[in-house]
Structure formats: structure tokens, C-alpha cells
Write a protein that holds these residues in place. Structure first.
Motif, PDB file in Angstrom:
ATOM      1  N   PRO A  86      55.798 -31.544 -16.582  1.00 11.63           N
ATOM      2  CA  PRO A  86      56.561 -30.298 -16.774  1.00 11.63           C
ATOM      3  C   PRO A  86      58.039 -30.532 -17.046  1.00 11.63           C
ATOM      4  O   PRO A  86      58.656 -29.808 -17.835  1.00 11.63           O
ATOM      5  N   GLN A  87      58.617 -31.546 -16.402  1.00  9.82           N
ATOM      6  CA  GLN A  87      60.051 -31.783 -16.559  1.00  9.82           C
ATOM      7  C   GLN A  87      60.398 -32.432 -17.890  1.00  9.82           C
ATOM      8  O   GLN A  87      61.569 -32.483 -18.266  1.00  9.82           O
ATOM      9  N   SER A  88      59.392 -32.934 -18.612  1.00 14.69           N
ATOM     10  CA  SER A  88      59.633 -33.538 -19.922  1.00 14.69           C
ATOM     11  C   SER A  88      59.316 -32.585 -21.066  1.00 14.69           C
ATOM     12  O   SER A  88      59.703 -32.843 -22.208  1.00 14.69           O
ATOM     13  N   TYR A  89      58.602 -31.507 -20.773  1.00 16.28           N
ATOM     14  CA  TYR A  89      58.088 -30.625 -21.830  1.00 16.28           C
ATOM     15  C   TYR A  89      59.183 -30.159 -22.787  1.00 16.28           C
ATOM     16  O   TYR A  89      59.105 -30.370 -24.001  1.00 16.28           O
ATOM     17  N   PHE A  90      60.214 -29.514 -22.264  1.00 17.72           N
ATOM     18  CA  PHE A  90      61.226 -28.925 -23.144  1.00 17.72           C
ATOM     19  C   PHE A  90      61.994 -30.007 -23.895  1.00 17.72           C
ATOM     20  O   PHE A  90      62.237 -29.884 -25.102  1.00 17.72           O
ATOM     21  N   ALA A  91      62.372 -31.079 -23.196  1.00 17.48           N
ATOM     22  CA  ALA A  91      63.156 -32.136 -23.834  1.00 17.48           C
ATOM     23  C   ALA A  91      62.381 -32.805 -24.964  1.00 17.48           C
ATOM     24  O   ALA A  91      62.939 -33.109 -26.020  1.00 17.48           O
ATOM     25  N   HIS A  94      61.979 -30.585 -28.364  1.00 23.48           N
ATOM     26  CA  HIS A  94      63.086 -30.545 -29.320  1.00 23.48           C
ATOM     27  C   HIS A  94      63.680 -31.920 -29.591  1.00 23.48           C
ATOM     28  O   HIS A  94      64.798 -32.029 -30.096  1.00 23.48           O
ATOM     29  N   GLY A  95      62.943 -32.961 -29.240  1.00 20.12           N
ATOM     30  CA  GLY A  95      63.355 -34.302 -29.625  1.00 20.12           C
ATOM     31  C   GLY A  95      64.466 -34.905 -28.801  1.00 20.12           C
ATOM     32  O   GLY A  95      65.044 -35.924 -29.195  1.00 20.12           O
ATOM     33  N   HIS A  96      64.792 -34.326 -27.649  1.00 24.21           N
ATOM     34  CA  HIS A  96      65.823 -34.920 -26.796  1.00 24.21           C
ATOM     35  C   HIS A  96      65.297 -36.165 -26.085  1.00 24.21           C
ATOM     36  O   HIS A  96      66.073 -37.036 -25.695  1.00 24.21           O
ATOM     37  N   ILE A  97      63.968 -36.233 -25.902  1.00 22.07           N
ATOM     38  CA  ILE A  97      63.312 -37.365 -25.251  1.00 22.07           C
ATOM     39  C   ILE A  97      62.100 -37.746 -26.097  1.00 22.07           C
ATOM     40  O   ILE A  97      61.444 -36.878 -26.688  1.00 22.07           O
ATOM     41  N   ALA A  98      61.784 -39.032 -26.150  1.00 20.14           N
ATOM     42  CA  ALA A  98      60.668 -39.514 -26.957  1.00 20.14           C
ATOM     43  C   ALA A  98      59.343 -38.953 -26.454  1.00 20.14           C
ATOM     44  O   ALA A  98      59.144 -38.756 -25.249  1.00 20.14           O
ATOM     45  N   LEU A 102      55.881 -37.982 -22.433  1.00 20.28           N
ATOM     46  CA  LEU A 102      55.357 -36.637 -22.216  1.00 20.28           C
ATOM     47  C   LEU A 102      54.259 -36.567 -21.166  1.00 20.28           C
ATOM     48  O   LEU A 102      54.149 -35.573 -20.449  1.00 20.28           O
ATOM     49  N   GLU A 103      53.429 -37.619 -21.045  1.00 21.36           N
ATOM     50  CA  GLU A 103      52.229 -37.517 -20.223  1.00 21.36           C
ATOM     51  C   GLU A 103      52.286 -38.402 -18.983  1.00 21.36           C
ATOM     52  O   GLU A 103      52.965 -39.429 -18.956  1.00 21.36           O
ATOM     53  N   SER A 104      51.529 -37.990 -17.977  1.00 18.38           N
ATOM     54  CA  SER A 104      51.407 -38.759 -16.740  1.00 18.38           C
ATOM     55  C   SER A 104      50.437 -39.916 -16.936  1.00 18.38           C
ATOM     56  O   SER A 104      49.776 -40.034 -17.976  1.00 18.38           O
ATOM     57  N   GLY A 105      50.344 -40.768 -15.914  1.00 15.59           N
ATOM     58  CA  GLY A 105      49.278 -41.757 -15.902  1.00 15.59           C
ATOM     59  C   GLY A 105      47.941 -41.062 -15.725  1.00 15.59           C
ATOM     60  O   GLY A 105      47.857 -39.953 -15.188  1.00 15.59           O
ATOM     61  N   THR A 106      46.872 -41.681 -16.178  1.00 17.39           N
ATOM     62  CA  THR A 106      45.549 -41.077 -16.036  1.00 17.39           C
ATOM     63  C   THR A 106      45.139 -41.038 -14.566  1.00 17.39           C
ATOM     64  O   THR A 106      45.633 -41.815 -13.741  1.00 17.39           O
ATOM     65  N   VAL A 107      44.227 -40.147 -14.250  1.00 17.88           N
ATOM     66  CA  VAL A 107      43.728 -40.050 -12.875  1.00 17.88           C
ATOM     67  C   VAL A 107      43.091 -41.365 -12.448  1.00 17.88           C
ATOM     68  O   VAL A 107      43.323 -41.861 -11.339  1.00 17.88           O
ATOM     69  N   SER A 108      42.301 -41.970 -13.328  1.00 18.87           N
ATOM     70  CA  SER A 108      41.610 -43.215 -12.976  1.00 18.87           C
ATOM     71  C   SER A 108      42.576 -44.368 -12.754  1.00 18.87           C
ATOM     72  O   SER A 108      42.275 -45.298 -12.004  1.00 18.87           O
ATOM     73  N   ALA A 109      43.760 -44.326 -13.405  1.00 13.91           N
ATOM     74  CA  ALA A 109      44.759 -45.369 -13.199  1.00 13.91           C
ATOM     75  C   ALA A 109      45.540 -45.151 -11.911  1.00 13.91           C
ATOM     76  O   ALA A 109      46.014 -46.111 -11.294  1.00 13.91           O
ATOM     77  N   GLN A 110      45.678 -43.904 -11.493  1.00 16.68           N
ATOM     78  CA  GLN A 110      46.451 -43.611 -10.288  1.00 16.68           C
ATOM     79  C   GLN A 110      45.615 -43.730  -9.013  1.00 16.68           C
ATOM     80  O   GLN A 110      46.107 -44.203  -7.987  1.00 16.68           O
ATOM     81  N   VAL A 111      44.364 -43.285  -9.065  1.00 21.35           N
ATOM     82  CA  VAL A 111      43.539 -43.192  -7.858  1.00 21.35           C
ATOM     83  C   VAL A 111      42.535 -44.335  -7.824  1.00 21.35           C
ATOM     84  O   VAL A 111      41.764 -44.520  -8.775  1.00 21.35           O
ATOM     85  N   GLU A 112      42.549 -45.099  -6.745  1.00 12.65           N
ATOM     86  CA  GLU A 112      41.591 -46.190  -6.588  1.00 12.65           C
ATOM     87  C   GLU A 112      40.211 -45.631  -6.252  1.00 12.65           C
ATOM     88  O   GLU A 112      40.082 -44.565  -5.653  1.00 12.65           O
ATOM     89  N   GLN A 113      39.187 -46.382  -6.600  1.00 13.86           N
ATOM     90  CA  GLN A 113      37.830 -45.850  -6.570  1.00 13.86           C
ATOM     91  C   GLN A 113      37.232 -45.738  -5.176  1.00 13.86           C
ATOM     92  O   GLN A 113      36.117 -45.234  -5.036  1.00 13.86           O
ATOM     93  N   TRP A 114      37.956 -46.166  -4.144  1.00 14.86           N
ATOM     94  CA  TRP A 114      37.408 -45.957  -2.802  1.00 14.86           C
ATOM     95  C   TRP A 114      37.571 -44.502  -2.364  1.00 14.86           C
ATOM     96  O   TRP A 114      37.071 -44.100  -1.308  1.00 14.86           O
ATOM     97  N   SER A 115      38.245 -43.699  -3.200  1.00 17.77           N
ATOM     98  CA  SER A 115      38.234 -42.243  -3.047  1.00 17.77           C
ATOM     99  C   SER A 115      37.495 -41.644  -4.239  1.00 17.77           C
ATOM    100  O   SER A 115      37.481 -42.218  -5.328  1.00 17.77           O
ATOM    101  N   ARG A 116      36.898 -40.490  -4.043  1.00 20.10           N
ATOM    102  CA  ARG A 116      36.163 -39.814  -5.116  1.00 20.10           C
ATOM    103  C   ARG A 116      37.126 -38.995  -5.966  1.00 20.10           C
ATOM    104  O   ARG A 116      38.041 -38.359  -5.451  1.00 20.10           O
ATOM    105  N   ARG A 184      50.399 -28.817 -28.313  1.00 21.45           N
ATOM    106  CA  ARG A 184      51.300 -27.661 -28.301  1.00 21.45           C
ATOM    107  C   ARG A 184      52.730 -28.079 -28.633  1.00 21.45           C
ATOM    108  O   ARG A 184      53.481 -27.321 -29.256  1.00 21.45           O
ATOM    109  N   LEU A 185      53.104 -29.274 -28.227  1.00 22.29           N
ATOM    110  CA  LEU A 185      54.462 -29.739 -28.497  1.00 22.29           C
ATOM    111  C   LEU A 185      54.721 -29.872 -29.988  1.00 22.29           C
ATOM    112  O   LEU A 185      55.830 -29.608 -30.468  1.00 22.29           O
ATOM    113  N   GLN A 186      53.704 -30.293 -30.734  1.00 29.77           N
ATOM    114  CA  GLN A 186      53.856 -30.416 -32.184  1.00 29.77           C
ATOM    115  C   GLN A 186      54.042 -29.041 -32.823  1.00 29.77           C
ATOM    116  O   GLN A 186      54.881 -28.867 -33.705  1.00 29.77           O
TER     117      GLN A 186
END
Length: 500
Positions: A86-91, A94-98, A102-116, A184-186
Motif C-alpha cells: 500500500p505504501q508503494s502504490y501511489f509512488a 506516477h514513477g516516483h519509485i521503480a 511494488l509487491e511483497s514477498g510471496t506467502v510461500s517465501a515468507q511462511v515456513e511449511q511447519w505452519s499451514r 491497475r498501476l499500468q
């Protein structure tokens, strides 16, 4: 040939590196989730200690708890596998930030598989009296504690005709601000630009809604329009208008007064108490918006050339049906501990909660360590002593390269650094870039795949005083009875968890 002094230096450096390496291995082996790799959660498991329901923030919270070393059986239910920051959306729009930011890490990359984690699923029914949730994929989970971070249903379908305007690539100059997918950003790249004549409608929906403190772009757009009129790209009759069913731009009175004064100076027309019902194109190709007066019920039709619309945010029906959400559609939590006022084993944070502060992603990030600590305390039968002071941060965009901010606590008490940057000049220009970058970095650090303890310190957890000695409660004169609502009770056996 290497001299003796050089050999001695190399030997010394090698010994130092080996020492650091051994410390690193020991750190990985013994600290907060180290040791042998935990086995994956069995697919047949349906009984959990904690169930998290939500998106980016719920995913991050589960990641932080895993790194803390808790051995709870935990499950995450989320409708996406990756999220727009959300904090990167506006920037980014309009090209203020590359766009790469824009996107977070994937769920599978953030959460280890010992949790569902159930991605692309949602809760179809909350059953708080049975400590159970039913999922859209047919599964049913029971829990000892539930964390709700569902936000709102935020879609253009809440305004009749608006989805039809979204089908082109933005040539019709009607743009929808919704943080849902990167495509949507495009389409939104030219939002606020190319307003050649007539009126531009900037619309914010009824409170509470997603983007309360970050969607007021009228001043930003006026800066573009002023330059275009001077250069002859836009007609002198081109105007910026702000419409809303609310009676203010911001609920924070200080910010609202400043924003209204700035609109008055720049000739931006402000219309309070008007709800947008529909948009259409008439037989002459003219774009028409229909508004209803919230005081009298009277409807009017308003022609426009451009529109930038934040569509209404609706509560999730499942939360309303379950009684977890109140009549206003928000989750009824204690504003200080973020524990539900009626269901003691439910915690909530983010946009969905009924707390007297402005809904922003910065607020959700500041709520995260409070929920994490109090959830662990609840599971272990200890006092909920982490206190959320209501802090939120609101960027205030004044032009293409000028910005200041608003910051406040609960009940709209101004923060010490509220509105500290002047509106114009070198400091406002410097702050614009600094603020955009720091907000992006905050969201990126919060939702990346890197494992850590989470905000505010990331490398270690904060410590909290007993509620009787909490500085914020004492300063505001808030009695402890408003914080302590339930008697602590152990929810997990002592050897079933390990918390650092």
C-alpha cells in the motif's frame, strides 16, 4: 614471496573469520527458530492453536511469530499469494519509485511449511462460539485463538457503471484507486494528468474506508493543472473538485482544517455530504456522475471530464453474520490491547478494527507488535501488557514534488512531529522524496521474505512494562480497568511453546 609479517596478518584474519563463522553457525543453530528443520504441517491437520485470517499483514505477523520461536500449530488463510504494498502504490503509479518495489514477498517465501497456509481461499463462515472457521475450499479449522486482518471489501463494483469505465486503458480519464493487482498501476499511470477542460471529480467514500489517510490527491492534481493552464495545455475553465459523503476530508481535525485552507487558497471546490451512486456516458458522449445528498436524499447528475475515484469499502458479510463485527461493520476490539471486547480469544488489527484513529498501512504496521506480544501473552495465560497508542502516519501531498505529513495518536491527539514540514520550498521538496522512499522501505522490510522479529526493531523484540506503569495510559489518565477485560488463562501446555 610472502613476507613473515604478511603471513602473520593473513593468519590473524583467517582466525577472525573462523571465529565469526562459528558464531554465525551457533546463532543459526540456537536462536529463535534454529536447530533441526521442523517437519511440514500434515495436510490432514485441522485443529490449530492460532488461525490467522487476512492478507499481507496477517502473513507478515505469522512470519514474525515463527521467527520468535513459538511452537504453536498455526494456520494462515489468505486470498492471494502475493500483495501490492500500500505504501508503494501511489509512488509507483506516477514513477516516483521503480515498479520492482511494488509487491511483497510471496506467502510461500515468507511462511515456513511447519505452519499451514491456505492461499486463494477465504473464510466463508466464522463460528466464534465454536472456535471454528469454515473455508471456501471446504475445509474447517478449529482454533484456540483467532487473528482477524481482513480489511474491507474494496471494489469498483460498489458504484454502478464504474467497472465499465475500467475496461479501457485509461483513455476516458476515469481512474479507480484500489490496491488489488499490479495491472491497475499500468492503467492508472496517467491519473490526474491530461485534464484539459471542465471538472475533475476527486471522490473519497464514506468512513470507514481503505485509504482514509492517504487518498487525498486533489492538491497534487491541482499542481499539474496549474502548470498545464500556464502552458496552454488546459483551458482556463478546468477545475478540481473534491466530493465525499462525509462532513470532512480527514477525521483528524487538525489535518482537516489545514487541507480545507489549502483547498480555499488554490480554488479547489469541496462538496461534503454527497454520495456517488453511479457513473455513465450519455447519448452525447458526456460523462455523468449521479450523487445523493446524505442529508435530504436528493439526487443530482453532475457532468465531468476526469474522475479519480476511491470506491466505497464494505464490511465482510461473514464478519457481520458471526457477530465479530459490530453494527458499523468493524471488529469491536479494545483500542489498547487489540483484543476483542466479547470474544477473548480473538485479536484483530488493520483497517477492519473499530479504533478511533486514521486507517493507514503505517498504523497497521505499528499495531503488529502489539498483537504479536498480546497474542503470545494470551496463549501463555499472562497479562496483555502491550499497549497500542493509536499512532498513525498520513502523507499530505501538496504537489508533484512537495509534501508534508500528519501524525496522531488515539482520539486524534497530535503527535510531536505532526505537520513538521512547511508546505513549500526546499524542505517540502526534500521531504517529498524522503517520505516516498521511507514509506516504501517500511512496507518492503515488513513484508519481505527475510525472517526477523518484525517491527519496531526487527532484530529483537520490544519489552513492555506492566499496564499499571505504562507511560501512555498514565499520561492520558486511562484506568487499568479499560485495558484488563478478561482473566488470563493458559491456552497451551508450557512445554508446547518456546518464546524468545
Amino acid at each position: 614471496m610472502i613476507s613473515k609479517s604478511a603471513l602473520a596478518f593473513l593468519r590473524k584474519q583467517s582466525n577472525a573469520q573462523n571465529k565469526v563463522a562459528s558464531m554465525t553457525v551457533a546463532h543459526q543453530r540456537n536462536f529463535a527458530g534454529g536447530g533441526p528443520k521442523k517437519p511440514a504441517m500434515p495436510a490432514s491437520e485441522t485443529d490449530f492453536d492460532v488461525v490467522f485470517v487476512g492478507g499481507m499483514n496477517a502473513t507478515a505477523l505469522l512470519k514474525f511469530m515463527q521467527h520468535d520461536g513459538v511452537n504453536y500449530k498455526m494456520a494462515l488463510i489468505t486470498e492471494q499469494s502475493r500483495f501490492i504494498l500500500p505504501q508503494s502504490y501511489f509512488a509507483v503509479s506516477h514513477g516516483h519509485i521503480a515498479e520492482l518495489k511494488l509487491e511483497s514477498g510471496t506467502v510461500s517465501a515468507q511462511v515456513e511449511q511447519w505452519s499451514r497456509y491456505d492461499t486463494f481461499a477465504k473464510v466463508s463462515q466464522f463460528l466464534p462460539n465454536q472456535n471454528k472457521v469454515k473455508l471456501s475450499n471446504g475445509r474447517e479449522y478449529t482454533y484456540k485463538a483467532l487473528v482477524v486482518n481482513t480489511g474491507f471489501k474494496h471494489t469498483s463494483e460498489h458504484i454502478e457503471g464504474l467497472p465499465e469505465f475500467e475496461k479501457d486503458r485509461g483513455e476516458n480519464n476515469v481512474f479507480v484507486h484500489a490496491i488489488d493487482h499490479k495491472e491497475r498501476l499500468q492503467r492508472n499511470y496517467y491519473h490526474g494528468w491530461n485534464h484539459n477542460n471542465g471538472d475533475m471529480i476527486c471522490y473519497s467514500p464514506k468512513f470507514p474506508y481503505k485509504g482514509e489517510g492517504t487518498d487525498f490527491y486533489a492538491l497534487y492534481y491541482e499542481h499539474f493543472l496549474r502548470q498545464d493552464i500556464l502552458q496552454g495545455r488546459s483551458a482556463r475553465n478546468a477545475k478540481i473538485q473534491f466530493w465525499t459523503p462525509n462532513k470532512e476530508i480527514f477525521k483528524f481535525p487538525y489535518a482537516n482544517e489545514v487541507a480545507l485552507e489549502e483547498c480555499r487558497k488554490r480554488g479547489i471546490d469541496v462538496y461534503f455530504g454527497w454520495e456517488m451512486l453511479s457513473v455513465k456516458t450519455n447519448e452525447h458522449g458526456q460523462k455523468i456522475a449521479t450523487f445523493r445528498c446524505t442529508d435530504t436524499g436528493k439526487t443530482i447528475e453532475k457532468d465531468f471530464f476526469s474522475a479519480v475515484i476511491n470506491p466505497p469499502s464494505k464490511p465482510h458479510q461473514e464478519l457481520l453474520d458471526s457477530g465479530i463485527a459490530n453494527g458499523e461493520g468493524v471488529v469491536d476490539v479494545n483500542p489498547y490491547t487489540l483484543q476483542h471486547k466479547r470474544f477473548e480469544n480473538i485479536f484483530a488489527f488493520g483497517d477492519c478494527i473499530g479504533v478511533n484513529t486514521t486507517r493507514t498501512e503505517s498504523a497497521a504496521i505499528h499495531q503488529t507488535p502489539i498483537v504479536k506480544h498480546n497474542l503470545t501473552q494470551f496463549m501463555e495465560g499472562k497479562e496483555l501488557n502491550a499497549i497500542y497508542d493509536g499512532y498513525t502516519f498520513m502523507p499530505f501531498l501538496l504537489g508533484h514534488s512537495y509534501a508534508t505529513n500528519f501524525q496522531h495518536y488515539h482520539d486524534y491527539e497530535p503527535h510531536a512531529l505532526n505537520h513538521w514540514v512547511p508546505h513549500y520550498g526546499i524542505f517540502a521538496r526534500w521531504y517529498f522524496g524522503r517520505m516516498m522512499k521511507s514509506q516504501m522501505q517500511m512496507g518492503e522490510k515488513f513484508s519481505s521474505f527475510k525472517k526477523n522479529h518484525g517491527p519496531p526493531y526487527y532484530n529483537f523484540n520490544p519489552r513492555y512494562l506492566p499496564v499499571e506503569h505504562n507511560d501512555y495510559l498514565q499520561r492520558r489518565g486511562i484506568p487499568v480497568s479499560e485495558v484488563k477485560m478478561f482473566e488470563p488463562k493458559v491456552r497451551v501446555a508450557h512445554d508446547d511453546h518456546h518464546h524468545h
